[in-house]
Design a protein around this motif. Sequence first.
Motif, PDB file in Angstrom:
ATOM      1  N   GLN A 288       9.604  17.783  25.168  1.00 46.63           N
ATOM      2  CA  GLN A 288       9.397  18.133  23.758  1.00 46.63           C
ATOM      3  C   GLN A 288       8.087  17.546  23.247  1.00 46.63           C
ATOM      4  O   GLN A 288       7.326  18.190  22.529  1.00 46.63           O
ATOM      5  CB  GLN A 288      10.573  17.634  22.917  1.00 46.63           C
ATOM      6  CG  GLN A 288      11.828  18.479  23.086  1.00 46.63           C
ATOM      7  CD  GLN A 288      13.051  17.772  22.525  1.00 46.63           C
ATOM      8  OE1 GLN A 288      13.436  16.705  23.004  1.00 46.63           O
ATOM      9  NE2 GLN A 288      13.660  18.366  21.517  1.00 46.63           N
TER      10      GLN A 288
ATOM     11  N   TYR B 227       4.867  19.222  21.314  1.00 45.75           N
ATOM     12  CA  TYR B 227       4.494  18.783  19.972  1.00 45.75           C
ATOM     13  C   TYR B 227       3.014  18.396  19.900  1.00 45.75           C
ATOM     14  O   TYR B 227       2.319  18.711  18.934  1.00 45.75           O
ATOM     15  CB  TYR B 227       5.375  17.604  19.526  1.00 45.75           C
ATOM     16  CG  TYR B 227       6.850  17.962  19.400  1.00 45.75           C
ATOM     17  CD1 TYR B 227       7.253  19.298  19.309  1.00 45.75           C
ATOM     18  CD2 TYR B 227       7.825  16.975  19.367  1.00 45.75           C
ATOM     19  CE1 TYR B 227       8.595  19.632  19.200  1.00 45.75           C
ATOM     20  CE2 TYR B 227       9.172  17.303  19.253  1.00 45.75           C
ATOM     21  CZ  TYR B 227       9.556  18.635  19.178  1.00 45.75           C
ATOM     22  OH  TYR B 227      10.878  18.960  19.070  1.00 45.75           O
TER      23      TYR B 227
ATOM     24  N   ILE C  63       8.696  14.786  10.905  1.00 47.59           N
ATOM     25  CA  ILE C  63       9.057  16.157  11.300  1.00 47.59           C
ATOM     26  C   ILE C  63       9.769  16.145  12.647  1.00 47.59           C
ATOM     27  O   ILE C  63      10.774  16.821  12.847  1.00 47.59           O
ATOM     28  CB  ILE C  63       7.796  17.060  11.343  1.00 47.59           C
ATOM     29  CG1 ILE C  63       7.229  17.197   9.919  1.00 47.59           C
ATOM     30  CG2 ILE C  63       8.104  18.421  11.963  1.00 47.59           C
ATOM     31  CD1 ILE C  63       5.898  17.953   9.854  1.00 47.59           C
TER      32      ILE C  63
ATOM     33  N   GLU D   8      13.304  14.630  12.112  1.00 49.39           N
ATOM     34  CA  GLU D   8      14.225  15.540  11.444  1.00 49.39           C
ATOM     35  C   GLU D   8      14.693  16.633  12.407  1.00 49.39           C
ATOM     36  O   GLU D   8      15.879  16.973  12.461  1.00 49.39           O
ATOM     37  CB  GLU D   8      13.509  16.152  10.242  1.00 49.39           C
ATOM     38  CG  GLU D   8      14.434  16.712   9.189  1.00 49.39           C
ATOM     39  CD  GLU D   8      13.637  17.490   8.138  1.00 49.39           C
ATOM     40  OE1 GLU D   8      12.573  16.972   7.707  1.00 49.39           O
ATOM     41  OE2 GLU D   8      14.073  18.597   7.788  1.00 49.39           O
ATOM     42  N   GLY D   9      13.761  17.161  13.179  1.00 48.99           N
ATOM     43  CA  GLY D   9      14.110  18.181  14.156  1.00 48.99           C
ATOM     44  C   GLY D   9      15.102  17.656  15.174  1.00 48.99           C
ATOM     45  O   GLY D   9      16.040  18.344  15.578  1.00 48.99           O
ATOM     46  N   HIS D  10      14.913  16.395  15.568  1.00 49.44           N
ATOM     47  CA  HIS D  10      15.795  15.780  16.550  1.00 49.44           C
ATOM     48  C   HIS D  10      17.190  15.591  15.974  1.00 49.44           C
ATOM     49  O   HIS D  10      18.191  15.903  16.618  1.00 49.44           O
ATOM     50  CB  HIS D  10      15.202  14.435  16.979  1.00 49.44           C
ATOM     51  CG  HIS D  10      16.023  13.724  18.001  1.00 49.44           C
ATOM     52  ND1 HIS D  10      16.261  14.239  19.255  1.00 49.44           N
ATOM     53  CD2 HIS D  10      16.666  12.537  17.963  1.00 49.44           C
ATOM     54  CE1 HIS D  10      17.015  13.392  19.945  1.00 49.44           C
ATOM     55  NE2 HIS D  10      17.284  12.359  19.170  1.00 49.44           N
TER      56      HIS D  10
ATOM     57  N   ASN E   3      18.593  17.236  13.540  1.00 48.05           N
ATOM     58  CA  ASN E   3      19.281  18.506  13.286  1.00 48.05           C
ATOM     59  C   ASN E   3      19.408  19.371  14.524  1.00 48.05           C
ATOM     60  O   ASN E   3      19.892  20.497  14.442  1.00 48.05           O
ATOM     61  CB  ASN E   3      18.532  19.297  12.205  1.00 48.05           C
ATOM     62  CG  ASN E   3      18.453  18.538  10.899  1.00 48.05           C
ATOM     63  OD1 ASN E   3      19.325  17.709  10.623  1.00 48.05           O
ATOM     64  ND2 ASN E   3      17.421  18.780  10.121  1.00 48.05           N
TER      65      ASN E   3
ATOM     66  N   ASP F 217      17.185  20.966  16.064  1.00 53.62           N
ATOM     67  CA  ASP F 217      16.418  22.201  15.928  1.00 53.62           C
ATOM     68  C   ASP F 217      15.725  22.542  17.244  1.00 53.62           C
ATOM     69  O   ASP F 217      15.343  21.648  17.995  1.00 53.62           O
ATOM     70  CB  ASP F 217      15.351  22.043  14.840  1.00 53.62           C
ATOM     71  CG  ASP F 217      15.962  21.870  13.457  1.00 53.62           C
ATOM     72  OD1 ASP F 217      17.068  22.399  13.229  1.00 53.62           O
ATOM     73  OD2 ASP F 217      15.340  21.192  12.618  1.00 53.62           O
TER      74      ASP F 217
ATOM     75  N   THR G 111      12.997  23.293  19.988  1.00 54.10           N
ATOM     76  CA  THR G 111      11.679  22.687  20.156  1.00 54.10           C
ATOM     77  C   THR G 111      10.577  23.563  19.561  1.00 54.10           C
ATOM     78  O   THR G 111       9.655  23.065  18.911  1.00 54.10           O
ATOM     79  CB  THR G 111      11.413  22.460  21.659  1.00 54.10           C
ATOM     80  OG1 THR G 111      12.480  21.667  22.177  1.00 54.10           O
ATOM     81  CG2 THR G 111      10.099  21.741  21.893  1.00 54.10           C
TER      82      THR G 111
ATOM     83  N   VAL H 109      10.358  23.187  15.771  1.00 54.22           N
ATOM     84  CA  VAL H 109       9.745  21.921  15.372  1.00 54.22           C
ATOM     85  C   VAL H 109       8.241  21.963  15.643  1.00 54.22           C
ATOM     86  O   VAL H 109       7.426  21.526  14.819  1.00 54.22           O
ATOM     87  CB  VAL H 109      10.401  20.734  16.125  1.00 54.22           C
ATOM     88  CG1 VAL H 109       9.736  19.422  15.756  1.00 54.22           C
ATOM     89  CG2 VAL H 109      11.896  20.675  15.828  1.00 54.22           C
TER      90      VAL H 109
ATOM     91  N   ARG I  20       6.544  23.796  12.914  1.00 58.52           N
ATOM     92  CA  ARG I  20       6.422  22.976  11.699  1.00 58.52           C
ATOM     93  C   ARG I  20       5.250  21.999  11.829  1.00 58.52           C
ATOM     94  O   ARG I  20       4.500  21.777  10.879  1.00 58.52           O
ATOM     95  CB  ARG I  20       7.702  22.166  11.467  1.00 58.52           C
ATOM     96  CG  ARG I  20       8.855  22.966  10.954  1.00 58.52           C
ATOM     97  CD  ARG I  20      10.080  22.065  10.794  1.00 58.52           C
ATOM     98  NE  ARG I  20      11.280  22.888  10.731  1.00 58.52           N
ATOM     99  CZ  ARG I  20      12.466  22.514  11.231  1.00 58.52           C
ATOM    100  NH1 ARG I  20      12.610  21.341  11.816  1.00 58.52           N
ATOM    101  NH2 ARG I  20      13.484  23.331  11.141  1.00 58.52           N
TER     102      ARG I  20
END
Lengths: 420, 273
Positions: B25, B29, B233, B236-238, B240, B242, B244, B247, B250
């Motif tokens: 991930q 990112y 960010i 939060e993705g982790h 929820n 969400d 990859t 995220v 975003r």
Amino acid sequence: MSTDGSFGEYGGQYVPEALMPAIEELSDAYERYVLENEDGFRDELSERLTDFGGRPTPLGRADQLSERYDREVYLKREDLLHGGAHKLNNALGQVLLAKYMGKERIIAETGAGQHGTATAMAAAHLNMPCEIYMGETDIARQRPNVFRMRTNGATVTPVTTGRGTLKEAISETMRDWAATVEDTHYIIGSIVGPHPFPAMVRDFHAVISEEAREQMLETAGQLPDAVLACAGGGSNTMGMFQQFRDDDGVELYAVEAGGSSLSVDEDAGVAPNSATLSTGDEGVLHGARTKVLQDGDGQIMESHSVSAGLDYAGVGPELAEMVDRGRVQAVNVDDDAALAAFHRLAREEGVIPALETAHAFGYLEQHHDELGEVVVLNVSGRGDKDLETVIEETQSRDLDVGPTMDLFRDLGGHTAGEDR
Amino acid sequence: MSLDAAFDDPAFVPYLAVGDPSYEQSLRYVEALADGGADAIELGLPFSEPIAEGSTIQSAIVRALEAGMTPGRYFEFVAELDVDVPLVCMTYYNLVYQYGSEAGPRPFVERAAEVGIGGFVIPDLPAEEAAPLREACDEFGLDLVFIVAPTTEGERLDRMHEFVSGYVYVQARLGTTGAREEVSEYTERSLARIADWDVPKAVGFGIKTGDHAERIVSAGADGVIVGSALVDIVAEGHENDDPTGVVAERLERKARELKRGAVRGLGETAPGQ
């Protein structure tokens, strides 16, 4: 020590840039007030240590232990200093120094709570606002000390990162200091951290051995063959060694916490001990180059000891250097030996020691034959704060040394060991 | 790649902790930030005692360490990374010092140079202790960035000026890293103190939005460094769970906002907008 704060290859100032001006300011204040007694700083501190702290603390012969080990055993009673541990020497010194420097707020970390309580007392005594950072694990195992700090008006702030012990508390206090450095003084609780802390904290605790050396000459008519003190970060240790370090015939023993084992679990990042001098290697932690418990990559390990006050993955850089040089012997005893020694000292001499202190007595039990004719141990603190831990740990290990809790059971009351 | 090349126009320099919340991930990112217009990227190598970090980045470091990030894996990560901007290694001195078989910073710097790192930020290494690392950086042609704090003045500034290369990291306010609403009044004063330095000045600590970035650049900075607002960010993705890709999108969007803000600060529009 050199003027830049290095002890051989150890020491230095490895801190964020934001803290450097404060550390330079502190170095300057240390030299002026502590070393040169500017504005009568030393005189005021000495008076306050007497009137408020109860110095000098006594040194006496331990008759039963002397007989048990067939040698002269003396106890330096820092447990009788106000607050119940040697920690006040440094806490009062630094709060007073902060006043001389014009600071308005005190912050400190604490492990067992001894430094925190000493700082809270000293801050109340000198009318300074005070905030203490303490790991949540330590808060749970040292409740009485948390109450004492709060009773003295200090704010106790739990630290929830990592395992929630002293290492995390120091990191968090450094973070506070980085934000508040202009009006706040950070009172570090041991001979660790960036220069000038290791030298300054040692100097504040040197009063222990100034008295002890003189008292030995008066009481025993000679210097000891061996001086023993427990060692976590090493503040009582260096305080007890300082005035003996130039006495060639006096062996100095720093007794560390062997925990449950001296081995380490690299995958889990855990060293089930706090024997940094015995098993650690060179690294940089909390502002100084010193011996640390770390894995092969340099990540700091989680240490462990039954005694919260010794539970730390680093150690004072000066002590590390004295061990490398062979001036100080680094030795250790495990949790079981410390618990047994706790009960022994309580029963034989009527002194309930801190679990930290008990490690030194555990070493005396195991190695008294190697210690010469006259031995002095620093009773660095009293053990009231540890009673709950000691009762639980003693019963869970089935150690045949402490009082049984049958009394409570007979009365139908609750005992810590009833699930055994 | 040399770091000052990143500062041709007002630069956006993001930070992420490498390996947060996982190696794979994290790769996505970092690439998303490059796609969003990052001019250089600070790649955090997680250390167990990050004394200069606030709670946001501390948590990122814990997630990365728990997911198995090590210096060895970090270098593999940098080697694998497919981005075309200068990369800065941000970590703590003990990891630099312990790496490799010989004591001292040289093996770490050598390996960093091999995988394409352009320079270092080491928050617990003040100029007083930096000579060995500076020497190793010179040997391998890497930059050494220093942090100028609001409290840094006089001789300390001079000493740092002597050692610094790549860019200077201007700490916008006292304290640890972390996103804040206000742009600190310290920033302008700090920038004024080093106005005559011949390295680019990047301001970090507390920058959260494109508008912040704009104000910082219009106050005289050559770039902005943003960490916690991006790590938020990721966190939060982790939390929820969400995907990859979502995220990463975003992050790319946030990067664009910050880059545009920085460029606006100079009274221009971002290229390609």
